[in-house]
Design a protein around this motif. Structure first.
Motif, PDB file in Angstrom:
ATOM      1  N   UNK A 104       0.822  -1.204   0.000  1.00  9.21           N
ATOM      2  CA  UNK A 104       0.000   0.000   0.000  1.00  9.21           C
ATOM      3  C   UNK A 104       0.861   1.261   0.000  1.00  9.21           C
ATOM      4  N   UNK A 105       0.267   2.358  -0.464  1.00  9.14           N
ATOM      5  CA  UNK A 105       0.889   3.679  -0.372  1.00  9.14           C
ATOM      6  C   UNK A 105      -0.125   4.629   0.248  1.00  9.14           C
ATOM      7  N   UNK A 106       0.249   5.189   1.376  1.00  9.24           N
ATOM      8  CA  UNK A 106      -0.596   6.154   2.074  1.00  9.24           C
ATOM      9  C   UNK A 106      -0.054   7.549   1.823  1.00  9.24           C
ATOM     10  N   UNK A 107      -0.928   8.477   1.429  1.00 12.87           N
ATOM     11  CA  UNK A 107      -0.538   9.874   1.244  1.00 12.87           C
ATOM     12  C   UNK A 107      -1.382  10.749   2.165  1.00 12.87           C
ATOM     13  N   UNK A 108      -0.702  11.679   2.814  1.00 13.55           N
ATOM     14  CA  UNK A 108      -1.409  12.544   3.765  1.00 13.55           C
ATOM     15  C   UNK A 108      -0.710  13.887   3.811  1.00 13.55           C
ATOM     16  N   UNK A 109      -1.474  14.968   3.872  1.00 18.30           N
ATOM     17  CA  UNK A 109      -0.864  16.279   4.082  1.00 18.30           C
ATOM     18  C   UNK A 109      -1.664  17.050   5.107  1.00 18.30           C
ATOM     19  N   UNK A 110      -1.136  18.167   5.531  1.00 17.99           N
ATOM     20  CA  UNK A 110      -1.813  19.000   6.521  1.00 17.99           C
ATOM     21  C   UNK A 110      -1.222  20.393   6.474  1.00 17.99           C
ATOM     22  N   UNK A 111      -2.031  21.376   6.767  1.00 21.60           N
ATOM     23  CA  UNK A 111      -1.546  22.756   6.874  1.00 21.60           C
ATOM     24  C   UNK A 111      -1.682  23.183   8.327  1.00 21.60           C
ATOM     25  N   UNK A 112      -0.663  23.841   8.840  1.00 26.95           N
ATOM     26  CA  UNK A 112      -0.694  24.298  10.224  1.00 26.95           C
ATOM     27  C   UNK A 112      -0.101  25.703  10.317  1.00 26.95           C
ATOM     28  N   UNK A 113      -0.387  26.365  11.409  1.00 25.64           N
ATOM     29  CA  UNK A 113       0.164  27.693  11.674  1.00 25.64           C
ATOM     30  C   UNK A 113       0.938  27.648  12.981  1.00 25.64           C
ATOM     31  N   UNK A 114       1.614  28.719  13.284  1.00 15.94           N
ATOM     32  CA  UNK A 114       2.326  28.801  14.555  1.00 15.94           C
ATOM     33  C   UNK A 114       3.779  28.394  14.484  1.00 15.94           C
ATOM     34  N   UNK A 115       4.247  28.020  13.295  1.00 15.92           N
ATOM     35  CA  UNK A 115       5.654  27.670  13.147  1.00 15.92           C
ATOM     36  C   UNK A 115       6.453  28.899  12.729  1.00 15.92           C
ATOM     37  N   UNK A 116       7.774  28.793  12.804  1.00 13.91           N
ATOM     38  CA  UNK A 116       8.604  29.969  12.552  1.00 13.91           C
ATOM     39  C   UNK A 116       9.622  29.807  11.433  1.00 13.91           C
ATOM     40  N   UNK A 117       9.770  28.585  10.920  1.00 10.98           N
ATOM     41  CA  UNK A 117      10.798  28.386   9.890  1.00 10.98           C
ATOM     42  C   UNK A 117      10.510  27.132   9.074  1.00 10.98           C
ATOM     43  N   UNK A 118      11.216  27.022   7.948  1.00  5.58           N
ATOM     44  CA  UNK A 118      11.083  25.838   7.114  1.00  5.58           C
ATOM     45  C   UNK A 118      11.618  24.605   7.835  1.00  5.58           C
ATOM     46  N   UNK A 119      12.700  24.777   8.610  1.00  7.97           N
ATOM     47  CA  UNK A 119      13.247  23.653   9.365  1.00  7.97           C
ATOM     48  C   UNK A 119      12.223  23.095  10.347  1.00  7.97           C
ATOM     49  N   UNK A 120      11.486  23.995  10.992  1.00  4.06           N
ATOM     50  CA  UNK A 120      10.460  23.545  11.932  1.00  4.06           C
ATOM     51  C   UNK A 120       9.351  22.806  11.195  1.00  4.06           C
ATOM     52  N   UNK A 121       9.020  23.269   9.985  1.00  2.00           N
ATOM     53  CA  UNK A 121       7.997  22.595   9.183  1.00  2.00           C
ATOM     54  C   UNK A 121       8.442  21.182   8.813  1.00  2.00           C
ATOM     55  N   UNK A 122       9.736  21.007   8.567  1.00  2.00           N
ATOM     56  CA  UNK A 122      10.259  19.679   8.229  1.00  2.00           C
ATOM     57  C   UNK A 122      10.090  18.727   9.416  1.00  2.00           C
ATOM     58  N   UNK A 205      -0.832  21.405   0.479  1.00  2.00           N
ATOM     59  CA  UNK A 205      -1.369  21.799   1.783  1.00  2.00           C
ATOM     60  C   UNK A 205      -1.298  23.314   1.958  1.00  2.00           C
ATOM     61  N   UNK A 206      -0.194  23.926   1.497  1.00  2.00           N
ATOM     62  CA  UNK A 206      -0.057  25.386   1.575  1.00  2.00           C
ATOM     63  C   UNK A 206      -1.111  26.095   0.727  1.00  2.00           C
ATOM     64  N   UNK A 207      -1.585  25.418  -0.314  1.00  2.88           N
ATOM     65  CA  UNK A 207      -2.603  25.993  -1.197  1.00  2.88           C
ATOM     66  C   UNK A 207      -4.027  25.668  -0.725  1.00  2.88           C
ATOM     67  N   UNK A 208      -4.113  24.990   0.422  1.00  4.12           N
ATOM     68  CA  UNK A 208      -5.432  24.663   0.954  1.00  4.12           C
ATOM     69  C   UNK A 208      -6.040  23.395   0.405  1.00  4.12           C
ATOM     70  N   UNK A 209      -5.228  22.600  -0.293  1.00  7.17           N
ATOM     71  CA  UNK A 209      -5.721  21.341  -0.855  1.00  7.17           C
ATOM     72  C   UNK A 209      -5.364  20.209   0.106  1.00  7.17           C
ATOM     73  N   UNK A 210      -6.359  19.624   0.746  1.00  4.39           N
ATOM     74  CA  UNK A 210      -6.137  18.557   1.715  1.00  4.39           C
ATOM     75  C   UNK A 210      -6.242  17.199   1.030  1.00  4.39           C
ATOM     76  N   UNK A 211      -5.305  16.329   1.354  1.00  8.74           N
ATOM     77  CA  UNK A 211      -5.276  14.993   0.749  1.00  8.74           C
ATOM     78  C   UNK A 211      -5.051  13.935   1.830  1.00  8.74           C
TER      79      UNK A 211
END
Length: 217
Positions: A104-122, A205-211
């Motif tokens: 199987x292959x599972x794909x999931x994304x999410x958008x969140x706020x409150x972070x401060x950098x790309x490293x934190x997003x990783x 996810x940044x564009x508001x497209x949830x998968x």
């Protein structure tokens, strides 16, 4: 799961010595151990995993039979994106796994706020993957994690120190979750091209497209 084989060899004249194998996949180790036992000269055969837990032949057989219906042979790809203007973050997660004789292959994304950098997003993207593994009830298994973030991969593989407190907090959360799930992680840095699917999910996810989708491969 990878294990070592430990056994006591007894010669026809009664001489004894202990042996320990190299690390190998549990299924392979079981085949070799059963072959050793057939010689009649291998005694006290047992297996040792990366957590220094010991397994008998019977216990390892039971474990391998049990995981046939549970997620195993798991590989994870993660990626995080961060928009400096909006301070929004997109997280992408792709999990490949086998279960009940199928892949199987599972794909999931999410958008969140409150972070401060790309490293934190990783880091947040990797944490999202662990949450998905928990929902799959994946536990006590080796898992390969692939990402294109040098900071995250080198930090968690202990090649680089974690200096920034915010990132250190994320690393602590991730390692705590790994321990709770009993996951033995292996990290590998890959190019952005090799991480295209997770990157695309983070961007969506940044564009508001949830998968959220799981398909059989």
């Amino acid at each position: 799961m990878n294990v070592l084989i430990e056994w006591l060899y007894r010669s026809p004249k009664g001489l004894e010595t202990a042996f320990r194998s190299e690390e190998m996949a549990a299924a392979q180790a079981l085949v070799i151990a059963e072959d050793l036992e057939k010689t009649g000269r291998a005694k006290n055969v047992q297996f040792v995993d990366r957590f220094d837990s010991s397994w008998t032949v019977k216990e390892l057989k039971s474990y391998l039979k049990g995981i046939e219906t549970e997620p195993h042979n798991i590989t994870v790809y993660f990626d995080g994106g961060f928009d400096q203007m909006t301070k929004a973050a997109g997280l992408g997660c792709v999990i490949h796994y086998d279960q009940s004789g199928k892949s199987y292959r599972l794909r999931r994304n999410a958008s969140i706020t409150g972070l401060t950098s790309n490293n934190e997003a990783e880091y947040a993207a990797l944490h999202l993957c662990l949450q998905e593994l928990e929902m799959l009830e994946a536990h006590h298994l080796p898992v390969k994690f692939f990402g294109d973030s040098r900071v995250v991969i080198h930090h968690l593989s202990e090649e680089w120190p974690v200096i920034e407190q915010t990132l250190s907090n994320w690393a602590d959360r991730i390692e705590a979750k790994m321990k709770t799930l009993g996951i033995d992680p292996e990290y590998e840095l890959v190019s952005r091209k090799a991480n295209t699917e997770a990157d695309r999910l983070a961007t969506q996810a940044l564009k508001g497209i949830e998968i959220t989708a799981t398909i059989e491969r």
